[in-house]
Design a protein around this motif. Structure first.
Motif, mmCIF file in Angstrom:
data_model
loop_
_atom_site.group_PDB
_atom_site.id
_atom_site.type_symbol
_atom_site.label_atom_id
_atom_site.label_comp_id
_atom_site.label_asym_id
_atom_site.label_seq_id
_atom_site.Cartn_x
_atom_site.Cartn_y
_atom_site.Cartn_z
ATOM 1 N N MET A 1 0.852 -1.193 0.000
ATOM 2 C CA MET A 1 0.000 0.000 0.000
ATOM 3 C C MET A 1 0.892 1.249 0.000
ATOM 4 O O MET A 1 1.778 1.379 0.831
ATOM 5 C CB MET A 1 -0.913 -0.001 1.222
ATOM 6 C CG MET A 1 -1.784 1.240 1.348
ATOM 7 S SD MET A 1 -3.086 1.294 0.106
ATOM 8 C CE MET A 1 -4.122 -0.053 0.688
ATOM 9 N N VAL A 2 0.657 2.160 -0.948
ATOM 10 C CA VAL A 2 1.445 3.389 -1.040
ATOM 11 C C VAL A 2 1.028 4.343 0.067
ATOM 12 O O VAL A 2 -0.160 4.638 0.250
ATOM 13 C CB VAL A 2 1.265 4.051 -2.425
ATOM 14 C CG1 VAL A 2 1.874 5.450 -2.425
ATOM 15 C CG2 VAL A 2 1.890 3.203 -3.507
ATOM 16 N N ALA A 20 -3.871 15.966 -4.559
ATOM 17 C CA ALA A 20 -4.497 14.690 -4.890
ATOM 18 C C ALA A 20 -4.040 13.595 -3.936
ATOM 19 O O ALA A 20 -4.847 12.752 -3.502
ATOM 20 C CB ALA A 20 -4.168 14.309 -6.337
ATOM 21 N N CYS A 21 -2.773 13.595 -3.572
ATOM 22 C CA CYS A 21 -2.264 12.597 -2.636
ATOM 23 C C CYS A 21 -2.887 12.770 -1.253
ATOM 24 O O CYS A 21 -3.282 11.792 -0.602
ATOM 25 C CB CYS A 21 -0.743 12.683 -2.548
ATOM 26 S SG CYS A 21 0.129 12.081 -4.014
ATOM 27 N N LEU A 22 -2.973 14.016 -0.788
ATOM 28 C CA LEU A 22 -3.568 14.277 0.517
ATOM 29 C C LEU A 22 -5.020 13.820 0.560
ATOM 30 O O LEU A 22 -5.484 13.263 1.565
ATOM 31 C CB LEU A 22 -3.466 15.766 0.845
ATOM 32 C CG LEU A 22 -2.068 16.294 1.191
ATOM 33 C CD1 LEU A 22 -2.078 17.819 1.271
ATOM 34 C CD2 LEU A 22 -1.568 15.697 2.504
ATOM 35 N N PHE A 141 10.762 6.139 -0.472
ATOM 36 C CA PHE A 141 9.356 6.471 -0.723
ATOM 37 C C PHE A 141 8.650 5.296 -1.384
ATOM 38 O O PHE A 141 9.263 4.519 -2.125
ATOM 39 C CB PHE A 141 9.245 7.693 -1.628
ATOM 40 C CG PHE A 141 9.619 8.994 -0.959
ATOM 41 C CD1 PHE A 141 8.686 9.671 -0.183
ATOM 42 C CD2 PHE A 141 10.888 9.521 -1.098
ATOM 43 C CE1 PHE A 141 9.019 10.862 0.445
ATOM 44 C CE2 PHE A 141 11.236 10.708 -0.481
ATOM 45 C CZ PHE A 141 10.299 11.384 0.302
ATOM 46 N N ASP A 142 7.358 5.202 -1.109
ATOM 47 C CA ASP A 142 6.556 4.144 -1.728
ATOM 48 C C ASP A 142 6.258 4.450 -3.192
ATOM 49 O O ASP A 142 6.024 3.527 -3.982
ATOM 50 C CB ASP A 142 5.227 3.985 -0.973
ATOM 51 C CG ASP A 142 5.436 3.630 0.491
ATOM 52 O OD1 ASP A 142 6.275 2.747 0.763
ATOM 53 O OD2 ASP A 142 4.785 4.250 1.358
ATOM 54 N N ALA A 391 -3.125 9.374 -8.119
ATOM 55 C CA ALA A 391 -3.377 9.140 -6.698
ATOM 56 C C ALA A 391 -4.258 7.911 -6.474
ATOM 57 O O ALA A 391 -4.039 7.133 -5.537
ATOM 58 C CB ALA A 391 -4.016 10.374 -6.071
ATOM 59 N N ARG A 392 -5.237 7.715 -7.341
ATOM 60 C CA ARG A 392 -6.123 6.561 -7.192
ATOM 61 C C ARG A 392 -5.430 5.256 -7.587
ATOM 62 O O ARG A 392 -5.722 4.199 -7.036
ATOM 63 C CB ARG A 392 -7.412 6.781 -7.985
ATOM 64 C CG ARG A 392 -8.309 7.827 -7.327
ATOM 65 C CD ARG A 392 -9.557 8.142 -8.132
ATOM 66 N NE ARG A 392 -10.466 7.006 -8.250
ATOM 67 C CZ ARG A 392 -11.284 6.578 -7.294
ATOM 68 N NH1 ARG A 392 -11.294 7.185 -6.110
ATOM 69 N NH2 ARG A 392 -12.087 5.563 -7.504
ATOM 70 N N VAL A 393 -4.495 5.354 -8.548
ATOM 71 C CA VAL A 393 -3.705 4.166 -8.891
ATOM 72 C C VAL A 393 -2.760 3.822 -7.742
ATOM 73 O O VAL A 393 -2.659 2.655 -7.337
ATOM 74 C CB VAL A 393 -2.915 4.405 -10.198
ATOM 75 C CG1 VAL A 393 -1.917 3.265 -10.431
ATOM 76 C CG2 VAL A 393 -3.857 4.511 -11.391
ATOM 77 N N PHE A 394 -2.084 4.825 -7.198
ATOM 78 C CA PHE A 394 -1.193 4.583 -6.053
ATOM 79 C C PHE A 394 -1.957 3.977 -4.875
ATOM 80 O O PHE A 394 -1.453 3.104 -4.171
ATOM 81 C CB PHE A 394 -0.537 5.895 -5.604
ATOM 82 C CG PHE A 394 0.575 6.386 -6.503
ATOM 83 C CD1 PHE A 394 1.026 5.627 -7.570
ATOM 84 C CD2 PHE A 394 1.177 7.618 -6.259
ATOM 85 C CE1 PHE A 394 2.048 6.076 -8.398
ATOM 86 C CE2 PHE A 394 2.208 8.069 -7.070
ATOM 87 C CZ PHE A 394 2.641 7.304 -8.142
#
Length: 583
Positions: A1-2, A20-22, A141-142, A391-394
């Motif tokens: 999991m990223v 997007a990540c947040l 980093f992931d 972000a959704r792929v990660f």
């Protein structure tokens, strides 16, 4: 999991990638080599190596409603075409509103990104950074998002200009240009008729003795100020126009568009007509250049053949003496020197990225490139869509196809780009704005791409705005993942924000009732004129049905007195056909 994500660059693409990540619950760390955010739009009096650079007067050629992030409209009182200082203020407001600034590590350069020894299992990356004082640090980093842009490495093709080493004046790349101070009273040659070359030629012509603009292929030049003084992209970058491009032959559309552009200024007469058709390449946006050509302040010349001291010889063998300054507005090279070589490969002139985002040859989908895109539209909303998808792929909520499927898609995409557009090493890719945005919307999740038919049935007012109005970024926040409650209102009020900057002086507008009356009277007058014309034509061929008289008496045209049934029937058929066709 990223969980932990490294983001390289705090420009517009880096900012939206952090957000997007947040939103997906990840922890981003952004490494920015400069001392401030904004990337390209952070003006500096002295250009910094390996960083994008802009000139003092730069104003964006995309209107504010088309370039803003989809859930953060630009303030209504901001001008439609913004100076770089206003753009930077907007980015700062965006970063502060979504609490992005605390994620940025300034004056930190990324030296390398390498796969960890256990990459096959973990998908993790080792990122080597260097601080301002030279201290290196290694991080794990992931996942990694590269947002370093593609206006960083200026292309200065001196070998293509024999004799440049003998030039007695000053020459430099447009990357180093800040203003026209060094052009006062000088004879200047600008090489390249792109957006930068056109801007520099116009600005320099205000102080120089004479400016010459040298172009190898020419360019289509269009105005940013469209009909009724509205922004060009707000008028024509719509879903309706996009459908016309899918339905009508491109040859016809080129003919139609070139006719409209040439109606403003004949490109052949102005010596700027290019070899390619209008919609084969993104045009040059410049409202001032044609006037400068018309007034003689800028003279168009062909490509340079050679240089002798202070003399410049062009390919038509004309010679320009006593040249003081040469500006190379010759574009940029692109590179990602810190990324692993096995992650990037070339296809045609471009980097082989699945949907211009993911390297398809990697074992894990934990490396992405955001913002490396070129379309007839702003990079900000496109980068935002890319970041939302990444972000959704990660996060594991969306999966990429198998590697071979992605590679085939990349190669097919490259062929389409080369068949549809004029591309080169400096401009390696171009996509259709609406197609690309819709494609990414489908990747993000159900409902992100607006469903026009459903909108017409459930919210006709909004449906009309989405279909006929400009394809503004808010359309991709109406429903689905990332839905924003303010999206509908933002779309309904977008033209109000376009008008707001003009409201600097009270001007009495005609009352709507008077305008409606005038419209109705005009329509009646046109109708009477048309009918009168029919009567006149009938009189010329020897018949006198007097349609106006028949209408005045309340009879249909065919009931008016006529010399015979044949004429009566023909008039009735034409009338019925006219009534059936509508406007």
């Amino acid at each position: 999991m990223v969980k932990r994500v490294a983001i390289i660059g705090a420009g517009p693409s880096g900012l939206t990638s952090m957000k997007a990540c947040l939103e997906e619950g990840m922890v981003p760390t952004c490494f920015e080599s400069s001392d401030d955010m904004g990337g390209l739009w952070k003006f500096k009096e002295v250009s910094e190596p390996n960083r994008a650079s802009i000139y003092r007067s730069l104003t964006i050629n995309i209107s504010k409603e088309m370039m803003c992030y989809s859930d953060f409209p630009i303030p209504a009182d901001y001008p439609n075409y913004m100076h770089h200082s206003k753009i930077l203020k907007y980015f700062r407001m965006y970063a502060e509103h979504f609490k992005l600034l605390e994620q940025i590590r300034y004056q930190t350069t990324v030296k390398s990104v390498k796969q960890r020894p256990d990459y096959s299992r973990s998908g993790q990356w080792e990122v080597l950074t260097q601080s301002k004082d030279g201290q290196e640090e290694r991080h794990v980093f992931d996942a990694v998002i590269c947002c370093s842009g593609h206006y960083t490495y200026p292309h200065l093709p001196l070998k293509e200009f024999p004799g440049i080493e003998t030039f007695e004046g000053k020459y430099f790349h447009s990357w180093d240009y800040k203003g026209p101070e060094d052009m006062h009273g000088k004879r200047v040659v600008v090489i390249g008729i792109g957006n930068s070359g056109g801007d520099i030629a116009v600005e320099g012509s205000r102080v120089a003795e004479q400016v010459y603009l040298s172009t190898r292929r020419g360019a289509w030049i269009v105005r940013q100020v469209s009909d009724n003084g509205l922004p060009l992209d707000m008028k024509y970058n719509t879903r309706f126009v996009h459908i016309l491009f899918q339905l009508l032959p491109i040859t016809f559309l080129n003919w139609l568009g070139e006719g409209k552009v040439n109606a403003m200024y004949d490109h052949t007469m102005y010596a700027i007509k290019p070899k390619h058709r209008l919609f084969s390449q993104i045009p040059v946006f410049n409202d001032d250049l044609p006037l400068k050509i018309l007034s003689g302040s800028v003279v168009i010349k062909p490509n340079i053949k050679e240089i002798h001291g202070s003399s410049v010889v062009f390919e038509d063998d004309s010679v320009l003496e006593k040249v003081d300054v040469i500006v190379f507005a010759t574009g940029y090279n692109y590179d990602f020197p810190f990324l692993p070589h096995n992650a990037m490969y070339k296809t045609g002139h471009r980097v082989g990225l699945y949907k211009h985002v993911f390297p398809p040859t990697l074992e894990h989908a934990t490396l992405a490139v955001v913002g490396f895109i070129h379309a007839l539209g702003a990079i900000m909303p496109q980068a935002e869509m890319q970041a939302r998808w990444v972000a959704r792929v990660f996060k594991g909520m969306k999966k990429l196809p198998p590697a071979q499927t992605m590679i085939k898609s990349v190669e097919k995409d490259t062929k389409v780009i080369h068949q549809t557009f004029i591309v080169s090493k400096r401009t390696p890719l171009q996509v259709d704005f609406v197609d690309y945005m819709d494609d990414l919307a489908g990747e993000i999740g159900i409902g992100v791409r607006p469903k026009i038919l459903r909108l017409f049935l459930t919210d006709p007012k909004l449906g009309l705005k989405v279909f006929l109005g400009p394809c503004t970024p808010y359309q991709y926040r109406l429903t689905g993942p990332g839905r924003w409650n303010g999206a509908r209102q933002a779309i309904l009020t977008q033209w109000d924000r376009v008008a707001q900057p003009f409201r600097t002086r009270a001007v009495q507008e005609p009352e709507s009732s008077n305008a409606l009356s005038l419209w109705l009277l005009s329509g009646v007058a046109m109708f009477i004129c048309c009918v009168a014309t029919l009567d006149s034509l009938a009189e010329l061929i020897g018949v006198r049905p007097n349609i106006l008289l028949a209408l005045a008496k309340g009879h249909p045209p065919g009931a008016a007195s006529a010399p015979g049934p044949l004429y009566t029937m023909s008039v009735s058929s034409e009338w019925a056909g006219t009534m059936g066709r509508g406007p």
